[in-house]
Design a protein around this motif. Structure first.
Motif, PDB file in Angstrom:
ATOM      1  N   ARG A   1     -26.587  13.015  41.598  1.00 54.05           N
ATOM      2  CA  ARG A   1     -25.826  12.733  40.379  1.00 54.05           C
ATOM      3  C   ARG A   1     -24.357  13.160  40.503  1.00 54.05           C
ATOM      4  NH1 ARG A   1     -27.155  14.726  34.233  1.00 54.05           N
ATOM      5  NH2 ARG A   1     -25.703  13.304  33.197  1.00 54.05           N
ATOM      6  N   SER A   2     -24.112  14.279  41.217  1.00 48.22           N
ATOM      7  CA  SER A   2     -22.725  14.750  41.373  1.00 48.22           C
ATOM      8  C   SER A   2     -21.878  13.703  42.082  1.00 48.22           C
ATOM      9  CB  SER A   2     -22.692  16.036  42.199  1.00 48.22           C
ATOM     10  OG  SER A   2     -23.433  17.029  41.572  1.00 48.22           O
TER      11      SER A   2
ATOM     12  N   MET B   1     -33.412  28.060  38.893  1.00 49.85           N
ATOM     13  CA  MET B   1     -32.722  27.242  37.885  1.00 49.85           C
ATOM     14  C   MET B   1     -32.200  28.115  36.748  1.00 49.85           C
ATOM     15  SD  MET B   1     -32.739  24.158  38.821  1.00 49.85           S
ATOM     16  CE  MET B   1     -33.416  22.540  38.561  1.00 49.85           C
ATOM     17  N   LEU B   2     -31.148  27.661  36.162  1.00 55.97           N
ATOM     18  CA  LEU B   2     -30.446  28.472  35.181  1.00 55.97           C
ATOM     19  C   LEU B   2     -30.053  27.550  34.038  1.00 55.97           C
ATOM     20  CD1 LEU B   2     -29.197  31.365  35.112  1.00 55.97           C
ATOM     21  CD2 LEU B   2     -27.178  30.371  36.148  1.00 55.97           C
TER      22      LEU B   2
ATOM     23  N   GLY C   1     -23.344  21.799  33.480  1.00 62.11           N
ATOM     24  CA  GLY C   1     -24.351  21.751  34.545  1.00 62.11           C
ATOM     25  C   GLY C   1     -23.766  21.893  35.935  1.00 62.11           C
ATOM     26  N   GLU C   2     -24.342  21.140  36.883  1.00 60.53           N
ATOM     27  CA  GLU C   2     -23.891  21.205  38.270  1.00 60.53           C
ATOM     28  C   GLU C   2     -22.443  20.709  38.403  1.00 60.53           C
ATOM     29  OE1 GLU C   2     -25.851  22.456  40.462  1.00 60.53           O
ATOM     30  OE2 GLU C   2     -27.936  21.886  40.059  1.00 60.53           O
ATOM     31  N   ALA C   3     -21.717  21.304  39.348  1.00 58.84           N
ATOM     32  CA  ALA C   3     -20.320  20.897  39.566  1.00 58.84           C
ATOM     33  C   ALA C   3     -20.262  19.522  40.227  1.00 58.84           C
ATOM     34  CB  ALA C   3     -19.620  21.923  40.438  1.00 58.84           C
ATOM     35  N   PHE C   4     -19.227  18.752  39.900  1.00 63.30           N
ATOM     36  CA  PHE C   4     -18.952  17.517  40.642  1.00 63.30           C
ATOM     37  C   PHE C   4     -17.436  17.354  40.746  1.00 63.30           C
ATOM     38  CE2 PHE C   4     -17.478  14.420  37.435  1.00 63.30           C
ATOM     39  CZ  PHE C   4     -17.878  15.028  36.246  1.00 63.30           C
ATOM     40  N   ASN C   5     -17.009  16.522  41.704  1.00 66.36           N
ATOM     41  CA  ASN C   5     -15.578  16.330  41.945  1.00 66.36           C
ATOM     42  C   ASN C   5     -15.038  15.195  41.082  1.00 66.36           C
ATOM     43  OD1 ASN C   5     -15.323  18.298  44.120  1.00 66.36           O
ATOM     44  ND2 ASN C   5     -16.685  16.912  45.245  1.00 66.36           N
TER      45      ASN C   5
ATOM     46  N   GLU D   1     -25.261  28.244  42.955  1.00 67.68           N
ATOM     47  CA  GLU D   1     -24.745  26.896  42.766  1.00 67.68           C
ATOM     48  C   GLU D   1     -24.596  26.169  44.097  1.00 67.68           C
ATOM     49  OE1 GLU D   1     -22.150  25.638  39.817  1.00 67.68           O
ATOM     50  OE2 GLU D   1     -21.792  27.667  39.065  1.00 67.68           O
ATOM     51  N   VAL D   2     -24.836  24.854  44.052  1.00 66.43           N
ATOM     52  CA  VAL D   2     -24.694  24.058  45.274  1.00 66.43           C
ATOM     53  C   VAL D   2     -23.309  23.411  45.306  1.00 66.43           C
ATOM     54  CG1 VAL D   2     -27.112  23.553  45.707  1.00 66.43           C
ATOM     55  CG2 VAL D   2     -25.856  22.154  44.078  1.00 66.43           C
ATOM     56  N   GLU D   3     -22.766  23.291  46.513  1.00 65.02           N
ATOM     57  CA  GLU D   3     -21.492  22.601  46.701  1.00 65.02           C
ATOM     58  C   GLU D   3     -21.732  21.111  46.521  1.00 65.02           C
ATOM     59  OE1 GLU D   3     -17.947  23.245  47.972  1.00 65.02           O
ATOM     60  OE2 GLU D   3     -18.705  24.788  46.634  1.00 65.02           O
ATOM     61  N   PRO D   4     -21.029  20.470  45.613  1.00 65.68           N
ATOM     62  CA  PRO D   4     -21.242  19.022  45.477  1.00 65.68           C
ATOM     63  C   PRO D   4     -20.634  18.271  46.670  1.00 65.68           C
ATOM     64  CG  PRO D   4     -19.483  19.757  44.012  1.00 65.68           C
ATOM     65  CD  PRO D   4     -20.052  20.992  44.659  1.00 65.68           C
ATOM     66  N   ASP D   5     -21.236  17.132  47.020  1.00 64.08           N
ATOM     67  CA  ASP D   5     -20.661  16.293  48.064  1.00 64.08           C
ATOM     68  C   ASP D   5     -19.343  15.721  47.563  1.00 64.08           C
ATOM     69  OD1 ASP D   5     -22.755  16.707  49.784  1.00 64.08           O
ATOM     70  OD2 ASP D   5     -23.913  15.016  49.012  1.00 64.08           O
ATOM     71  N   ASP D   6     -18.491  15.344  48.513  1.00 59.74           N
ATOM     72  CA  ASP D   6     -17.161  14.846  48.174  1.00 59.74           C
ATOM     73  C   ASP D   6     -16.931  13.502  48.876  1.00 59.74           C
ATOM     74  OD1 ASP D   6     -14.490  14.341  47.757  1.00 59.74           O
ATOM     75  OD2 ASP D   6     -13.783  16.304  48.452  1.00 59.74           O
TER      76      ASP D   6
ATOM     77  N   VAL E   1     -28.278  21.927  33.289  1.00 55.24           N
ATOM     78  CA  VAL E   1     -29.026  22.755  34.223  1.00 55.24           C
ATOM     79  C   VAL E   1     -28.188  22.996  35.464  1.00 55.24           C
ATOM     80  CG1 VAL E   1     -31.084  22.843  35.684  1.00 55.24           C
ATOM     81  CG2 VAL E   1     -31.240  21.898  33.381  1.00 55.24           C
ATOM     82  N   ARG E   2     -28.140  24.232  35.926  1.00 53.13           N
ATOM     83  CA  ARG E   2     -27.406  24.592  37.145  1.00 53.13           C
ATOM     84  C   ARG E   2     -28.333  25.228  38.150  1.00 53.13           C
ATOM     85  NH1 ARG E   2     -22.342  28.257  35.304  1.00 53.13           N
ATOM     86  NH2 ARG E   2     -21.790  26.870  33.602  1.00 53.13           N
ATOM     87  N   SER E   3     -28.153  24.930  39.431  1.00 54.57           N
ATOM     88  CA  SER E   3     -28.932  25.629  40.453  1.00 54.57           C
ATOM     89  C   SER E   3     -28.376  27.040  40.580  1.00 54.57           C
ATOM     90  CB  SER E   3     -28.791  24.958  41.813  1.00 54.57           C
ATOM     91  OG  SER E   3     -28.633  23.592  41.695  1.00 54.57           O
ATOM     92  N   ASP E   4     -29.235  27.931  41.025  1.00 54.46           N
ATOM     93  CA  ASP E   4     -28.809  29.310  41.229  1.00 54.46           C
ATOM     94  C   ASP E   4     -29.281  29.742  42.615  1.00 54.46           C
ATOM     95  OD1 ASP E   4     -27.841  31.801  40.819  1.00 54.46           O
ATOM     96  OD2 ASP E   4     -29.568  32.519  39.659  1.00 54.46           O
TER      97      ASP E   4
END
Lengths: 163, 367
Positions: free
Chosen positions: B194-195, A1-2, A71-75, B177-182, B172-175
């Protein structure tokens, strides 16, 4: 985690020094310039002979955001993008990817990218195309920032009582 | 018994001709141009782009014209159009702290670094009809402005407060990074992370999310929200190009971002801190981005071990119903011929009634 802060974002953006960085900056200017400004600035240089390798063609790029901004990427949703690749008679392959559906604009940016890569024409492109476009973009940014700044709230503090 | 017959083609063609006539309206009034829609009905264009999930002002303006101003119909047209285009890939995440700001307000800190910038807002207008707009007027006075103002990075409020003892839940980011679902590639499945929820909310119906957000404020899954920060402006889009080996700037898009700061939570290992909800929407839409942030927070119920007491917390309910094109499709399909279904039901009803009549008659005879 980062746990993410701004410093990392900056570091990512500055990872590539050198000629690639300069080309990236030039392509950024071609993309950000309004279509009309690009067309008119392109007339300041001699249009080279070239062949189209791909496009211009329009497709989609899915734009991403980050949860909470960092934070985490989203579309978020897609945008139309037009791309074009050309090979100049002098050998350079120029590319362009620009938001929207304007094929002529992408083709123009692609041959300009080709001309920029050729050391013989780079200075001309920088002086006659990139410099005026960069100035126009900066002026537009200043206008937006200044117009917004006029709506900045200036709070007054009221002094109440004796102390 | 009804027997299906052909013969609708002529009526359909005539109906479409009549639709075109109504779309054009009074021929003595100038036809509206898509450029006029794009530059003067900007917030309608923004909504069509956000819920159409397609950023292209020109296409959105065309869709609005074709749909006669019916925004859900316009959104439908945009969703249909996008399926005709190839996908080039995914952009790098937008860096909203580098936004060329047109508006930025915070309801939690008066003197936030970077300032409160009101920008082009309906807030503080008196909501009185302005009859001057009935007739074409002059351009607003050209304003003088300070040409020395420069655009730079403006940190988000949530990052600013976090410098003080982690009072707000950090990003918070995973390391790695994970590809978010689409959602546009795979159908929605539950539980959604959540993404995926944010993607569905970003293109969800503004009215639906507004009502759900409002319901949380009224006590159906209360989260005690504060509008930590709302910002609107232009951000650059970067896209990694394989053949180049580096990312190129595609241009700028306008987006609205809302940082909702909500009810604090703590655990034995983590001191109590404010939690958050997030909204990010194409164009200028505070109502939508704020609603999105409220619903995002409510949907984080499981993360914070909150009881499921209201619709806004139920991801299956929210995500299955927030898309106005799916909802329209299912509601409006009721207009399609159901002649055979209906005949079958009618026949069943007649049978039930016959049975009832016979029973009644038998009972009367017995008495």
């Amino acid at each position: 985690m980062l746990i993410c802060g701004k410093a990392e974002v900056m570091a990512e953006g500055q990872a590539r020094p050198g000629i690639e960085d300069e080309r990236q900056s030039a392509m950024r200017i071609f993309s950000l310039a309004p279509a009309e400004a690009l067309r008119s600035a392109a007339q300041n240089v001699n249009k080279p002979a070239y062949e189209r390798l791909r496009g211009p063609e329009t497709g989609l790029v899915m734009l991403r955001g980050r949860t909470g901004g960092g934070g985490e990427a989203f579309n978020v949703g897609e945008a139309t993008v037009t791309r074009c690749s050309v090979r100049l008679a002098s050998g350079e392959v120029g590319h362009a990817y620009i938001l929207g559906r304007d094929g002529e604009r992408a083709e123009c940016a692609a041959w300009l990218d080709g001309l920029w890569q050729n050391p013989a024409t780079r200075a001309t492109v920088e002086d006659r195309v990139l410099a005026p476009l960069a100035a126009a973009i900066a002026a537009e940014e200043r206008t937006v920032a200044a117009k917004s700044a006029r709506t900045k709230v200036e709070f007054f503090t009221m002094v109440r009582g004796e102390d | 018994m009804y027997v299906a017959v052909k013969g609708g083609e002529k009526a359909i063609a005539e109906a479409h001709r009549l639709l075109a006539e109504d779309r054009r309206g009074d021929p003595d009034v100038a036809e509206i141009g898509t450029d006029q829609i794009a530059s003067q009905l900007t917030l309608a264009v923004d909504r069509a782009m956000a819920e159409g999930s397609l950023y292209d002002r020109g296409l959105a303006a065309l869709a609005i014209k074709q749909a006669r101003g019916d925004l859900i119909e316009a959104i439908f047209l945009l969703r249909a159009y996008r399926t005709t285009l190839p996908r080039f890939g995914y952009s790098a995440p937008l860096e909203t702290q580098d936004m060329l700001l047109r508006r930025r307000v915070s309801a939690v800190f008066k003197d936030l670094p970077g300032g409160q910038i009101l920008g082009p807002t309906f807030d503080y207008t008196h909501r009185l009809l302005d009859f001057d707009l009935e007739s074409p007027g002059e351009m607003p006075d050209a304003e003088s402005f300070d040409a020395d103002v420069v655009h730079g990075t403006v940190p988000r409020i949530t990052d600013l407060i976090n410098n003080e003892d982690g009072m707000i839940e950090p990003d918070v980011r995973s390391d790695p990074e994970v590809e978010p679902d689409d959602l546009t590639r795979e159908p929605l499945a539950f539980p959604a992370d959540r993404s995926l929820r944010l993607q569905a909310l970003a293109r969800g119906d503004e009215g639906f999310l507004l009502a759900l957000g409002y319901s949380t404020q009224r006590g159906y899954a209360r989260t005690h929200p504060f509008a930590g920060e709302i910002r609107f402006g232009m951000v650059e889009v970067e896209f990694f190009v394989e053949e180049l080996g580096f990312a190129v700037t595609l241009g700028r898009v306008s987006v609205t971002e809302c940082q909702m700061v909500t009810q604090f939570r703590g655990t034995p290992t983590q001191p109590a801190q404010f939690t958050r909800g997030y909204g990010l929407v194409f164009g200028q839409s505070e109502r939508k981005s704020m609603s999105m942030a409220l619903v995002d927070r409510a949907l984080r119920r499981a993360e914070f071990d909150e009881d499921l007491v209201a619709s806004a917390q139920d991801e299956e309910f929210v995500l299955s119903h927030c898309d106005n094109i799916q909802a329209t499709g299912f509601i409006e399909h009721l207009k399609l011929p159901h002649y055979v279904d209906f005949q079958a039901e009618l026949e069943l009803l007649r049978k039930i009634r016959r049975g009832q009549d016979e029973r009644n008659a038998a009972q009367e005879a017995a008495e």
